[in-house]
Scaffold this motif. Structure first.
Motif, mmCIF file in Angstrom:
data_model
loop_
_atom_site.group_PDB
_atom_site.id
_atom_site.type_symbol
_atom_site.label_atom_id
_atom_site.label_comp_id
_atom_site.label_asym_id
_atom_site.label_seq_id
_atom_site.Cartn_x
_atom_site.Cartn_y
_atom_site.Cartn_z
ATOM 1 N N ILE A 39 0.841 -1.368 -0.060
ATOM 2 C CA ILE A 39 0.066 0.018 0.078
ATOM 3 C C ILE A 39 0.871 1.307 0.183
ATOM 4 C CG2 ILE A 39 -1.727 1.218 1.427
ATOM 5 C CD1 ILE A 39 -2.931 -1.533 2.467
ATOM 6 N N SER A 40 1.916 1.356 0.813
ATOM 7 C CA SER A 40 2.862 2.468 0.819
ATOM 8 C C SER A 40 3.654 2.754 -0.545
ATOM 9 C CB SER A 40 4.132 2.159 1.655
ATOM 10 O OG SER A 40 3.473 2.044 3.040
ATOM 11 N N ARG A 79 -4.094 4.972 -2.080
ATOM 12 C CA ARG A 79 -3.236 4.480 -0.861
ATOM 13 C C ARG A 79 -3.799 4.634 0.434
ATOM 14 N NH1 ARG A 79 2.607 7.556 0.142
ATOM 15 N NH2 ARG A 79 1.025 9.579 0.253
#
Length: 222
Positions: free
Chosen positions: A60-61, A68
């Protein structure tokens, strides 16, 4: 960069983020701050953070906005669910001996929660001190007066929250005395409640205390 765990209150953390982070990155920074707090839950218990969740955080980062932040907020809900399951599986009595690093009985769970509140929640800490060291003495001030005098607060919203902390403390003491299991969804609501920012904090606390009181009523009438 500093993390949420470096700050005493939610207000200090929010001020730091808004002063040091670009506007477009603020939502993600706040979400990852909550993620790091959840990770600390495992660290202080010497438990490994689940690899599947670590992998998701990394994935996700690397994403772009707005996906995000949306996905991280959803993952935070998953992490909280994992923590609750972890904690209450332990409390079901599956202890293997005295070296168990997490609480295993309803009473121990509440003891851990009370210790956290006394350490991290200044309103609850003040209530504990008042109850144990001030209340009952000759010429002791009323709780409201003591809050105003000691914390220097004059806003009705802050005074009400302090009053709600005293009611929460009484409820938790009763759950502890009666060895009643705390409903699963309450544990982290109470754990993080004082960090909630804004007028919704008192409404959330009132509702939570009311549910705790209702949970005590059948026992009181038995």
């Amino acid at each position: 960069m500093k993390t949420r765990n470096d700050f005493r209150t939610q207000e200090e953390w929010l001020a730091f983020v808004h002063e040091t982070v670009a506007a477009e990155d603020i939502p993600f920074t706040l979400a990852i701050g909550l993620t790091r707090m959840y990770q600390q839950f495992y660290e202080v218990r010497s438990q490994p953070f689940p690899e599947r969740l670590s992998s998701e955080i990394e994935r996700i980062s690397a994403m772009a906005e707005p996906g995000r932040t949306q996905e991280l907020e959803a993952l935070n809900n998953t992490i909280m669910g994992d923590i609750i399951q972890f904690l209450f599986t332990a409390s079901s009595g599956r202890s293997t001996g005295g070296d168990c690093p997490y609480p295993v009985t309803p009473r121990e769970i509440i003891e851990q929660l009370l210790e956290h509140l006394r350490t991290k929640n200044p309103y609850f800490a003040l209530w504990t001190h008042y109850k144990d060291n001030v209340s009952g003495r000759e010429s002791a001030p009323e709780w409201r007066e003591y809050v105003i005098r000691t914390m220097g607060v004059g806003e009705d919203r802050e005074i009400e929250f302090a009053h709600l902390m005293s009611e929460l403390g009484r409820c938790l003491d009763l759950y502890h005395q009666r060895e009643m299991p705390l409903p699963k969804h309450f544990y982290f609501q109470i754990w993080f409640l004082y960090r909630t920012n804004g007028p919704e904090r008192n409404a959330m606390t009132r509702a939570l205390v009311q549910e705790l009181v209702e949970g005590l009523e059948p026992c009181a009438s038995a």
